[in-house]
Scaffold this active site. Structure first.
Site, PDB file in Angstrom:
ATOM      1  N   GLU A  82       8.489  -2.548  -2.480  1.00 49.38           N
ATOM      2  CA  GLU A  82       8.449  -3.862  -3.111  1.00 49.38           C
ATOM      3  C   GLU A  82       9.412  -4.833  -2.416  1.00 49.38           C
ATOM      4  O   GLU A  82      10.265  -4.405  -1.643  1.00 49.38           O
ATOM      5  CB  GLU A  82       8.821  -3.716  -4.592  1.00 49.38           C
ATOM      6  CG  GLU A  82       7.924  -2.761  -5.373  1.00 49.38           C
ATOM      7  CD  GLU A  82       6.556  -3.339  -5.708  1.00 49.38           C
ATOM      8  OE1 GLU A  82       6.162  -4.379  -5.134  1.00 49.38           O
ATOM      9  OE2 GLU A  82       5.865  -2.745  -6.553  1.00 49.38           O
TER      10      GLU A  82
ATOM     11  N   ASN B 192       2.372  -9.399  -3.605  1.00 45.59           N
ATOM     12  CA  ASN B 192       3.763  -9.788  -3.316  1.00 45.59           C
ATOM     13  C   ASN B 192       4.214  -9.327  -1.937  1.00 45.59           C
ATOM     14  O   ASN B 192       5.402  -9.355  -1.626  1.00 45.59           O
ATOM     15  CB  ASN B 192       4.704  -9.234  -4.397  1.00 45.59           C
ATOM     16  CG  ASN B 192       4.677  -7.712  -4.454  1.00 45.59           C
ATOM     17  OD1 ASN B 192       4.040  -7.064  -3.634  1.00 45.59           O
ATOM     18  ND2 ASN B 192       5.374  -7.142  -5.415  1.00 45.59           N
TER      19      ASN B 192
ATOM     20  N   HIS C 187       3.916  -6.237  -0.705  1.00 51.25           N
ATOM     21  CA  HIS C 187       4.356  -4.843  -0.567  1.00 51.25           C
ATOM     22  C   HIS C 187       3.383  -4.047   0.301  1.00 51.25           C
ATOM     23  O   HIS C 187       2.194  -4.355   0.386  1.00 51.25           O
ATOM     24  CB  HIS C 187       4.604  -4.167  -1.934  1.00 51.25           C
ATOM     25  CG  HIS C 187       3.392  -3.825  -2.725  1.00 51.25           C
ATOM     26  ND1 HIS C 187       3.336  -3.929  -4.100  1.00 51.25           N
ATOM     27  CD2 HIS C 187       2.174  -3.347  -2.370  1.00 51.25           C
ATOM     28  CE1 HIS C 187       2.156  -3.526  -4.527  1.00 51.25           C
ATOM     29  NE2 HIS C 187       1.432  -3.174  -3.503  1.00 51.25           N
TER      30      HIS C 187
ATOM     31  N   ASP D 203       1.386   7.128  -1.197  1.00 56.80           N
ATOM     32  CA  ASP D 203       2.143   7.132  -2.440  1.00 56.80           C
ATOM     33  C   ASP D 203       1.422   7.860  -3.565  1.00 56.80           C
ATOM     34  O   ASP D 203       0.250   8.222  -3.458  1.00 56.80           O
ATOM     35  CB  ASP D 203       2.471   5.684  -2.865  1.00 56.80           C
ATOM     36  CG  ASP D 203       1.337   4.709  -2.553  1.00 56.80           C
ATOM     37  OD1 ASP D 203       0.179   5.145  -2.513  1.00 56.80           O
ATOM     38  OD2 ASP D 203       1.622   3.522  -2.355  1.00 56.80           O
TER      39      ASP D 203
HETATM   40  C1  F6R Z   1      -1.931   2.038  -2.148  1.00 64.09           C
HETATM   41  C2  F6R Z   1      -0.766   1.251  -1.783  1.00 64.09           C
HETATM   42  C3  F6R Z   1      -0.635  -0.183  -2.118  1.00 64.09           C
HETATM   43  C4  F6R Z   1      -1.951  -0.942  -2.043  1.00 64.09           C
HETATM   44  C5  F6R Z   1      -1.742  -2.404  -2.478  1.00 64.09           C
HETATM   45  C6  F6R Z   1      -3.046  -3.146  -2.543  1.00 64.09           C
HETATM   46  O1  F6R Z   1      -1.804   3.377  -1.710  1.00 64.09           O
HETATM   47  O2  F6R Z   1       0.138   1.798  -1.226  1.00 64.09           O
HETATM   48  O3  F6R Z   1       0.298  -0.778  -1.244  1.00 64.09           O
HETATM   49  O4  F6R Z   1      -2.457  -0.904  -0.758  1.00 64.09           O
HETATM   50  O5  F6R Z   1      -1.132  -2.435  -3.738  1.00 64.09           O
HETATM   51  O6  F6R Z   1      -3.805  -2.664  -3.611  1.00 64.09           O
HETATM   52  P1  F6R Z   1      -5.338  -3.067  -3.784  1.00 64.09           P
HETATM   53  O7  F6R Z   1      -6.046  -2.497  -2.613  1.00 64.09           O
HETATM   54  O8  F6R Z   1      -5.769  -2.388  -5.068  1.00 64.09           O
HETATM   55  O9  F6R Z   1      -5.368  -4.544  -3.838  1.00 64.09           O
END
Ligand code: F6R
Length: 249
Positions: free
Chosen positions: A143, A136, A138, A67
């Site tokens: 989401e 959450n 995701h 992303d």
């Molecule tokens: C990042 C992504 C997100 C993260 C998730 C966890 O490219 O796609 O899904 O993997 O938000 O974020 P952290 O690792 O910062 O807890």
């Protein structure tokens, strides 16, 4: 699902790096799907160490990142392209043209999403996709209540995710509210999936992912339907699994 629990973050990260390293050793021209965020940082450090030792060669590897924030150029300090250059790509022998991160300032984001999918297909699909998980549930920026068939698309971030991202921005008003993200359908097409989760604040999402029925309310639960998933956890992230009948640790 193959679930592995490690004593601490460092061990879980090093084990994750070993899975990625094994993929590159096994297939030097691997197509890797990569993630940003705090979760993979130590994994990337370990991969850089293995590359510095001459053990890993990235010269034939192609990467696709999950992303990018909509509205941020690749050279913006908080963009995911910048994150990847700083924390991995700039420190290994990746070919710049083999690095694929969605363009957050594309003139037409919808066209950029289709083009990103086309490039993944043209590369032969993702061999190994690395994932983190949001509090959450995701994955990527898919989401809760997202459709499981989605491909790369523009997504609205939830308040919870915006709040979790705010720590990286000086002003809350600067936190992007939309992103371009691989869809659940894109992620599920990867041949192998490796998900790393660490810390107590991920424990609830990890439990929903592996113990509850597959449900769009926890997007990561869709991984139960994939045939080749390895989940690496540190102890705090695994705490809510102890009474989960589906899991033998
Ligand atoms: C990042 C992504 C997100 C993260 C998730 C966890 O490219 O796609 O899904 O993997 O938000 O974020 P952290 O690792 O910062 O807890």
């Amino acid at each position: 699902m193959n679930i592995r629990v490690f004593e601490n973050e460092l061990q879980a990260s090093q084990a994750t790096a070993l899975l990625l390293a094994a993929q590159i050793l096994d297939k030097p021209a691997s197509v890797l799907g990569l993630a940003t965020g705090s979760t993979p940082l130590k994994t990337y450090q370990e991969l850089i160490r293995l590359s510095g030792n001459g053990i890993l060669d990235w010269s034939q590897v192609t990467t696709f990142n999950l992303d990018e924030y909509l509205g941020l150029a690749g050279d913006h300090e908080q963009s995911y392209r910048h994150f990847m250059m700083k924390n991995l790509f700039g420190k290994v022998n990746m070919r710049p043209e083999a690095i694929n991160v969605p363009d957050g300032i594309a003139a037409d984001p919808a066209v950029e999403c289709m083009e990103f999918e086309r490039r993944i297909r043209q590369a032969g699909g993702v061999d190994l996709q690395l994932l983190g998980i949001g509090r959450n549930g995701h994955i990527g920026f898919n989401e809760p209540d997202t459709k499981f068939t989605t491909l790369t698309q523009v997504v609205d971030l939830t308040e919870d995710t915006i709040d979790a991202n705010a720590r990286f921005f000086a002003d809350a008003a600067d936190v992007p509210r939309q992103a371009i993200s691989m869809g659940i359908g894109t992620i599920m097409r990867a041949k192998k999936i490796v998900l790393l989760a660490m810390g107590a604040d991920k424990a609830r999402a990890v439990r929903s992912m592996v113990c509850n029925p597959v449900d769009p309310a926890c997007p990561a639960s869709v991984l139960q339907l994939h045939g080749n998933v390895t989940i690496l956890l540190d102890r705090p992230a695994a705490t809510a699994l102890s009474h989960c009948p589906e899991v033998t640790l």
